[in-house]
Design an enzyme around this catalytic site. Structure first.
Site, PDB file in Angstrom:
ATOM      1  N   ASP A  27      -4.202   4.061  14.332  1.00 59.59           N
ATOM      2  CA  ASP A  27      -4.815   3.106  13.400  1.00 59.59           C
ATOM      3  C   ASP A  27      -5.036   1.765  14.101  1.00 59.59           C
ATOM      4  O   ASP A  27      -6.023   1.068  13.842  1.00 59.59           O
ATOM      5  CB  ASP A  27      -3.911   2.910  12.174  1.00 59.59           C
ATOM      6  CG  ASP A  27      -4.012   4.087  11.204  1.00 59.59           C
ATOM      7  OD1 ASP A  27      -5.075   4.730  11.148  1.00 59.59           O
ATOM      8  OD2 ASP A  27      -3.016   4.364  10.512  1.00 59.59           O
ATOM      9  N   GLY A  28      -4.105   1.402  15.001  1.00 58.43           N
ATOM     10  CA  GLY A  28      -4.232   0.152  15.758  1.00 58.43           C
ATOM     11  C   GLY A  28      -5.505   0.135  16.597  1.00 58.43           C
ATOM     12  O   GLY A  28      -6.153  -0.903  16.726  1.00 58.43           O
ATOM     13  N   GLU A  66      -4.908  -6.867   6.599  1.00 62.10           N
ATOM     14  CA  GLU A  66      -4.308  -7.984   5.878  1.00 62.10           C
ATOM     15  C   GLU A  66      -4.434  -9.281   6.675  1.00 62.10           C
ATOM     16  O   GLU A  66      -4.740  -9.277   7.875  1.00 62.10           O
ATOM     17  CB  GLU A  66      -2.812  -7.747   5.591  1.00 62.10           C
ATOM     18  CG  GLU A  66      -1.851  -8.001   6.732  1.00 62.10           C
ATOM     19  CD  GLU A  66      -1.850  -6.910   7.784  1.00 62.10           C
ATOM     20  OE1 GLU A  66      -2.224  -7.223   8.933  1.00 62.10           O
ATOM     21  OE2 GLU A  66      -1.515  -5.769   7.497  1.00 62.10           O
ATOM     22  N   ARG A 124       7.797 -21.291  -1.493  1.00 60.77           N
ATOM     23  CA  ARG A 124       8.616 -21.702  -0.339  1.00 60.77           C
ATOM     24  C   ARG A 124       9.160 -20.452   0.315  1.00 60.77           C
ATOM     25  O   ARG A 124       9.775 -19.619  -0.354  1.00 60.77           O
ATOM     26  CB  ARG A 124       9.780 -22.586  -0.784  1.00 60.77           C
ATOM     27  CG  ARG A 124       9.364 -23.979  -1.196  1.00 60.77           C
ATOM     28  CD  ARG A 124      10.569 -24.754  -1.729  1.00 60.77           C
ATOM     29  NE  ARG A 124      10.179 -26.094  -2.129  1.00 60.77           N
ATOM     30  CZ  ARG A 124       9.600 -26.381  -3.285  1.00 60.77           C
ATOM     31  NH1 ARG A 124       9.324 -25.430  -4.152  1.00 60.77           N
ATOM     32  NH2 ARG A 124       9.287 -27.637  -3.580  1.00 60.77           N
ATOM     33  N   ASP A 162       8.887 -17.745   4.157  1.00 65.12           N
ATOM     34  CA  ASP A 162       8.327 -17.504   5.490  1.00 65.12           C
ATOM     35  C   ASP A 162       6.800 -17.472   5.477  1.00 65.12           C
ATOM     36  O   ASP A 162       6.145 -17.877   6.436  1.00 65.12           O
ATOM     37  CB  ASP A 162       8.856 -16.182   6.065  1.00 65.12           C
ATOM     38  CG  ASP A 162      10.265 -16.338   6.616  1.00 65.12           C
ATOM     39  OD1 ASP A 162      10.807 -17.464   6.510  1.00 65.12           O
ATOM     40  OD2 ASP A 162      10.823 -15.363   7.147  1.00 65.12           O
ATOM     41  N   SER A 171       1.808  -4.984   4.579  1.00 64.99           N
ATOM     42  CA  SER A 171       2.008  -5.290   3.161  1.00 64.99           C
ATOM     43  C   SER A 171       3.116  -4.434   2.548  1.00 64.99           C
ATOM     44  O   SER A 171       3.961  -4.930   1.794  1.00 64.99           O
ATOM     45  CB  SER A 171       0.683  -5.066   2.419  1.00 64.99           C
ATOM     46  OG  SER A 171       0.837  -5.176   1.048  1.00 64.99           O
ATOM     47  N   LYS A 172       3.126  -3.156   2.891  1.00 65.67           N
ATOM     48  CA  LYS A 172       4.157  -2.253   2.355  1.00 65.67           C
ATOM     49  C   LYS A 172       5.541  -2.664   2.858  1.00 65.67           C
ATOM     50  O   LYS A 172       6.518  -2.610   2.117  1.00 65.67           O
ATOM     51  CB  LYS A 172       3.834  -0.807   2.746  1.00 65.67           C
ATOM     52  CG  LYS A 172       4.799   0.193   2.164  1.00 65.67           C
ATOM     53  CD  LYS A 172       4.351   1.611   2.450  1.00 65.67           C
ATOM     54  CE  LYS A 172       5.336   2.603   1.867  1.00 65.67           C
ATOM     55  NZ  LYS A 172       6.686   2.461   2.406  1.00 65.67           N
ATOM     56  N   SER A 173       5.603  -3.111   4.101  1.00 64.39           N
ATOM     57  CA  SER A 173       6.898  -3.502   4.671  1.00 64.39           C
ATOM     58  C   SER A 173       7.465  -4.754   4.006  1.00 64.39           C
ATOM     59  O   SER A 173       8.662  -4.993   4.072  1.00 64.39           O
ATOM     60  CB  SER A 173       6.769  -3.756   6.170  1.00 64.39           C
ATOM     61  OG  SER A 173       6.377  -2.591   6.820  1.00 64.39           O
ATOM     62  N   ALA A 227       9.640 -13.201   2.435  1.00 67.12           N
ATOM     63  CA  ALA A 227      10.924 -13.915   2.344  1.00 67.12           C
ATOM     64  C   ALA A 227      10.816 -15.240   1.600  1.00 67.12           C
ATOM     65  O   ALA A 227      11.054 -16.315   2.169  1.00 67.12           O
ATOM     66  CB  ALA A 227      11.499 -14.123   3.755  1.00 67.12           C
TER      67      ALA A 227
HETATM   68  P1  NAP Z   1       0.732  -2.219  15.964  1.00 63.82           P
HETATM   69  O1  NAP Z   1       1.941  -2.095  16.786  1.00 63.82           O
HETATM   70  O2  NAP Z   1      -0.614  -1.880  16.507  1.00 63.82           O
HETATM   71  O3  NAP Z   1       0.874  -1.368  14.603  1.00 63.82           O
HETATM   72  C1  NAP Z   1       2.079  -1.268  13.951  1.00 63.82           C
HETATM   73  C2  NAP Z   1       2.089   0.056  13.186  1.00 63.82           C
HETATM   74  O4  NAP Z   1       1.296  -0.091  11.993  1.00 63.82           O
HETATM   75  C3  NAP Z   1       1.503   1.217  13.972  1.00 63.82           C
HETATM   76  O5  NAP Z   1       2.354   2.333  13.787  1.00 63.82           O
HETATM   77  C4  NAP Z   1       0.144   1.452  13.304  1.00 63.82           C
HETATM   78  O6  NAP Z   1      -0.286   2.808  13.350  1.00 63.82           O
HETATM   79  C5  NAP Z   1       0.476   1.067  11.871  1.00 63.82           C
HETATM   80  N1  NAP Z   1      -0.683   0.735  11.017  1.00 63.82           N
HETATM   81  C6  NAP Z   1      -1.739  -0.054  11.292  1.00 63.82           C
HETATM   82  N2  NAP Z   1      -2.545  -0.133  10.225  1.00 63.82           N
HETATM   83  C7  NAP Z   1      -1.984   0.652   9.257  1.00 63.82           C
HETATM   84  C8  NAP Z   1      -2.351   0.988   7.934  1.00 63.82           C
HETATM   85  N3  NAP Z   1      -3.456   0.499   7.353  1.00 63.82           N
HETATM   86  N4  NAP Z   1      -1.535   1.826   7.233  1.00 63.82           N
HETATM   87  C9  NAP Z   1      -0.411   2.330   7.780  1.00 63.82           C
HETATM   88  N5  NAP Z   1      -0.010   2.041   9.031  1.00 63.82           N
HETATM   89  C10 NAP Z   1      -0.790   1.199   9.753  1.00 63.82           C
HETATM   90  O7  NAP Z   1       0.777  -3.700  15.361  1.00 63.82           O
HETATM   91  P2  NAP Z   1      -0.175  -4.944  15.537  1.00 63.82           P
HETATM   92  O8  NAP Z   1      -1.227  -4.661  16.541  1.00 63.82           O
HETATM   93  O9  NAP Z   1       0.677  -6.130  15.701  1.00 63.82           O
HETATM   94  O10 NAP Z   1      -0.829  -5.067  14.075  1.00 63.82           O
HETATM   95  C11 NAP Z   1      -1.748  -4.160  13.574  1.00 63.82           C
HETATM   96  C12 NAP Z   1      -1.360  -3.777  12.163  1.00 63.82           C
HETATM   97  O11 NAP Z   1      -0.101  -3.140  12.170  1.00 63.82           O
HETATM   98  C13 NAP Z   1      -1.233  -4.950  11.190  1.00 63.82           C
HETATM   99  O12 NAP Z   1      -2.444  -5.188  10.571  1.00 63.82           O
HETATM  100  C14 NAP Z   1      -0.149  -4.507  10.233  1.00 63.82           C
HETATM  101  O13 NAP Z   1      -0.651  -3.960   9.020  1.00 63.82           O
HETATM  102  C15 NAP Z   1       0.602  -3.414  10.969  1.00 63.82           C
HETATM  103  N6  NAP Z   1       1.945  -3.896  11.282  1.00 63.82           N
HETATM  104  C16 NAP Z   1       2.947  -3.551  10.456  1.00 63.82           C
HETATM  105  C17 NAP Z   1       4.229  -4.044  10.658  1.00 63.82           C
HETATM  106  C18 NAP Z   1       5.319  -3.662   9.724  1.00 63.82           C
HETATM  107  O14 NAP Z   1       5.107  -2.749   8.918  1.00 63.82           O
HETATM  108  N7  NAP Z   1       6.434  -4.357   9.774  1.00 63.82           N
HETATM  109  C19 NAP Z   1       4.493  -4.899  11.718  1.00 63.82           C
HETATM  110  C20 NAP Z   1       3.437  -5.231  12.567  1.00 63.82           C
HETATM  111  C21 NAP Z   1       2.173  -4.735  12.320  1.00 63.82           C
HETATM  112  P3  NAP Z   1      -0.736   3.555  14.698  1.00 63.82           P
HETATM  113  O15 NAP Z   1       0.544   3.907  15.407  1.00 63.82           O
HETATM  114  O16 NAP Z   1      -1.472   4.757  14.193  1.00 63.82           O
HETATM  115  O17 NAP Z   1      -1.595   2.615  15.482  1.00 63.82           O
END
Ligand code: NAP
Length: 266
Positions: A45-46, A123, A148, A150, A164-166, A185
């Protein structure tokens, strides 16, 4: 038909991209990285998010297809061992597509500096550069709360399974044209009060964030981070543009959610 390919640098993705190139050439389908009709991303997805931002100025002309080299993703309907069947679908393409909403982020600055626009597929988050963000949150012209904490996350329906889910957001079906705002937070006690739950706004509504304690903000749009100074307001709404996926087959959304987050059921 002109097809562009974008892959991540994992060896398996490079190998799949080479195989796809070969299959497309054999099928007489033009590979064109500049003005494609279809972008095929190979990775996760990334990788699709990166492809989206790379071609975000050509959304009217491009449909997207994601091939996942790991487990099935949310934007990636195809697996690496299905390339032959994918190329067959491209040959029989009748232009069908499914489109999903995008997030428009407009930053309005102090003084007479022109506003800045960003698009996000998953997002956008608004945070302070270090420390607690204090901001007034408006929904259209209603002063909704003083936040107020993060930061604030506003996600699209397809982004609802990502960050968003996280942070406690609900999973939205991607056909729902709405944005979801979730708190990152938040501080809640006898003095400070926020809604403390995610909320979903209608498609013609707008969220406006006016930071109180800083005009320097950290904005994220998917994987992209932008440090913004002299910020007066940040407006978040559904964009006029949308993303279109070539729809050669239908995968049930809830099946995918269940498979990704729950796995084996007993
Ligand atoms: P990243 O390391 O490329 O991605 C983090 C994880 O989020 C990867 O496993 C990715 O899937 C998954 N992901 C991305 N879009 C998704 C979606 N619409 N639904 C479900 N899973 C999804 O992180 P990044 O490059 O910093 O950011 C890219 C996106 O990752 C952000 O837009 C954010 O939504 C998500 N992300 C989530 C968290 C969290 O949940 N705490 C933290 C950082 C980022 P693949 O392995 O298939 O690429």
């Amino acid at each position: 038909m002109k097809v562009a390919i974008q892959n991540n640098d994992k060896p398996v993705s490079v190998e799949v991209a080479n195989k796809l190139r070969h299959l497309l050439e054999n099928a007489d389908i033009e590979i064109n990285q500049i003005n494609p009709d279809i972008l095929i991303t190979i990775g996760g997805d990334g990788t699709l998010l990166s492809g989206f931002h790379r071609y975000a100025h050509q959304l009217d002309a491009i449909r997207f297809i994601g091939v996942h080299t790991g487990r099935l993703g949310f934007y990636t309907d195809w697996r690496e061992y299905e390339l032959e069947s994918l190329v067959e679908s491209l040959k029989n393409d009748d232009g069908e597509s499914v489109s999903y909403p995008l997030l428009d982020v407009t930053v309005i600055y102090e003084g007479d500096r022109a506003e800045n626009n960003f698009l996000a597929l998953n997002e956008s988050t608004v945070q302070k550069v270090g420390g607690t963000l204090v901001s007034d949150v408006y929904i259209d012209d209603v002063h909704f709360e003083r936040f107020r904490g993060d930061g604030i996350c506003v996600s699209t329906p397809t982004g609802s399974t990502g960050y968003s889910k996280s942070v406690g957001g609900a999973v939205l079906h991607p056909r729902i044209e709405a944005l979801q705002m979730s708190e990152i937070a938040s501080i809640n006690n006898r003095v400070y009060r926020t809604l403390s739950s995610p909320l979903v706004i209608a498609k013609d509504e707008e969220i406006i964030i006016k930071a109180i304690n800083s005009d320097e903000l950290l904005l994220t749009m998917d994987h992209i981070t932008s440090r913004e100074s002299d910020v007066k307001e940040v407006h978040l709404r559904i964009a006029d543009e949308s993303i279109r996926f070539a729809r050669y087959r239908h995968l049930n959304f809830w099946d995918r959610v269940s498979e990704s987050f729950i796995g084996e059921k007993n």
